[in-house]
Design an enzyme around this catalytic site. Sequence first.
Site, PDB file in Angstrom:
ATOM      1  CG  HIS A 114      -0.277   0.059   2.641  1.00 43.84           C
ATOM      2  ND1 HIS A 114       0.565  -0.921   3.124  1.00 43.84           N
ATOM      3  CD2 HIS A 114      -0.123   1.163   3.582  1.00 43.84           C
ATOM      4  CE1 HIS A 114       1.036  -0.580   4.376  1.00 43.84           C
ATOM      5  NE2 HIS A 114       0.707   0.654   4.515  1.00 43.84           N
ATOM      6  CG  ASP A 116       1.513   5.002   4.786  1.00 42.46           C
ATOM      7  OD1 ASP A 116       0.826   3.896   4.870  1.00 42.46           O
ATOM      8  OD2 ASP A 116       2.604   5.394   5.147  1.00 42.46           O
ATOM      9  CG  HIS A 268       4.920   1.324   3.065  1.00 38.84           C
ATOM     10  ND1 HIS A 268       4.410   2.184   2.484  1.00 38.84           N
ATOM     11  CD2 HIS A 268       4.308   0.905   4.283  1.00 38.84           C
ATOM     12  CE1 HIS A 268       3.306   2.401   3.418  1.00 38.84           C
ATOM     13  NE2 HIS A 268       3.473   2.014   4.363  1.00 38.84           N
ATOM     14  NE  ARG A 283       1.955   6.002   9.137  1.00 36.58           N
ATOM     15  CZ  ARG A 283       1.345   6.662   9.032  1.00 36.58           C
ATOM     16  NH1 ARG A 283       0.652   7.265  10.065  1.00 36.58           N
ATOM     17  NH2 ARG A 283       0.291   7.025   7.664  1.00 36.58           N
TER      18      ARG A 283
END
Length: 292
Positions: A114, A116, A268, A283
């Site tokens: 995907h 993000d 990723h 994150r």
Amino acid sequence: MNINVAAERTDVVSKGPLPFEVERLGARLGAEIHGLDLKKDMDPLTFRAFEATLIEHKVVVLRNQDLSTEQHIAISRLFGELEVHPMRPQGEFPEILVLDNHKDNPVLSTDVWHSDTTFRKNPTRYTILRCQIMPKVGGDTLWADMEAAYDGLSGVFKKMIDGLRAVHDFKNFRVLYTRSDEDQATLRKMEELFPNPSHPVVRTHPANGRKSIYVNPQFTLHIEGLEPAESQAILDVLYAQAQVPEYQFRLRWTPGAIVFWDNRSTQHYAANDYYPERRRMERTAVVGDVPV
């Protein structure tokens, strides 16, 4: 780190010698930066060189940084406005998404290719992920160069998908909501906040003009204007491009490492091969522009 570099940035082309060393790690994408301490303030010239390196290599890693959460947020803000993840509110640091997976908290869906938050009208521009705890083995992250993946398509196929648009949805997060009245009410609010956006199937990078595949199995529902079978057939071809090893870069994390990546040109996949061991990351994500 209070320099508002993002506000004064006009382009990200770095000219002249770099103020740090760049070690290329992957054939298509991936590099490690040496000689840069992110705990120190970054001047505008260094920042522009850093962002240009990130766009060129798509994924950059710096090891042994040992940043605090506050320092992580500060360096992230140099790139622009930070997202607050709508599905996972965190508390003290709303800009931080904690990914702490172990035997009592298995991985939800990071082990799917995907880019993000493509369920947003303005999907994530950059993701900045910091490693805190790693299992002895496993837990690598893989990235795919979706510009190279696009280049690898035939000319005939490129013409066929040129101009197509796809609808996206936060479909993987829907499992977080039970059938209770409270959860269903919350889900409806999320649907109002994030009505299914339409993005181009092939995106053009605003900094370098390169084209990349911009659909992913995590968030893409269907291609507009096609019959379901037609849409799925095209999507299956495009999804498979991320799985080509020649387009990939794989990173073995170490505590204290921090990785920056460009979601406009990559996808990723976080390998879920360490359960029931623990893997903890923090994150941040930078708000992007509307894909074109």
